[in-house]
Design an enzyme around this catalytic site. Structure first.
Site, mmCIF file in Angstrom:
data_model
loop_
_atom_site.group_PDB
_atom_site.id
_atom_site.type_symbol
_atom_site.label_atom_id
_atom_site.label_comp_id
_atom_site.label_asym_id
_atom_site.label_seq_id
_atom_site.Cartn_x
_atom_site.Cartn_y
_atom_site.Cartn_z
ATOM 1 N N LEU A 15 0.801 -1.223 0.000
ATOM 2 C CA LEU A 15 0.000 0.000 0.000
ATOM 3 C C LEU A 15 0.836 1.277 0.000
ATOM 4 O O LEU A 15 0.360 2.326 -0.428
ATOM 5 C CB LEU A 15 -0.978 0.006 1.184
ATOM 6 C CG LEU A 15 -2.079 -1.055 1.130
ATOM 7 C CD1 LEU A 15 -3.013 -0.896 2.320
ATOM 8 C CD2 LEU A 15 -2.850 -1.014 -0.179
ATOM 9 N N HIS A 16 2.088 1.195 0.441
ATOM 10 C CA HIS A 16 2.913 2.415 0.441
ATOM 11 C C HIS A 16 3.294 2.860 -0.979
ATOM 12 O O HIS A 16 3.806 3.956 -1.160
ATOM 13 C CB HIS A 16 4.149 2.262 1.326
ATOM 14 C CG HIS A 16 5.112 1.227 0.880
ATOM 15 N ND1 HIS A 16 5.844 0.490 1.768
ATOM 16 C CD2 HIS A 16 5.482 0.779 -0.340
ATOM 17 C CE1 HIS A 16 6.626 -0.353 1.119
ATOM 18 N NE2 HIS A 16 6.421 -0.179 -0.156
#
Length: 111
Positions: A15-16
């Protein structure tokens, strides 16, 4: 063979890479793909809410901001809010050793 209705979706160090809108969309897609009772697991270098601690997580966040169009770090509370917005319940967060954190959510049984 019995099928396990409580399948899990894992987002590990993923998700980063994305901006907040894309993160929320990915978690909505996971919600749609899971059966009722299924669980989503998110692991990553998550930053502290005050953005002062966990230097390694801050460095990972900076790196992602430099090499991706919208990526960067986020807090466990931000992640929990995306899960809740997607429809997950019983969200929780816990550290995984010194650097990483785990955030979880469950798809309600009645959806």
């Amino acid at each position: 063979m019995r099928e396990n209705p409580h399948v899990r979706a894992l987002f590990s160090a993923i998700l980063h890479d994305w901006d907040d809108e894309q993160r929320a969309a990915l978690l909505r897609q996971a919600f749609g793909a899971l059966r009722p009772g299924g669980t989503v697991l998110v692991t990553n270098h998550m930053i502290d809410p005050d953005r002062r601690g966990k230097a390694s997580s801050l460095l990972v966040s900076l790196n992602m901001m430099l090499i991706t169009p919208g990526g960067g770090g986020y807090t466990t509370e931000q992640c929990r809010s995306w899960l809740a917005a997607a429809g997950f319940v019983d969200t929780g967060a816990q550290p995984l050793g010194e650097f990483e954190s785990l955030v979880t959510g469950r798809k309600p049984d009645d959806r």
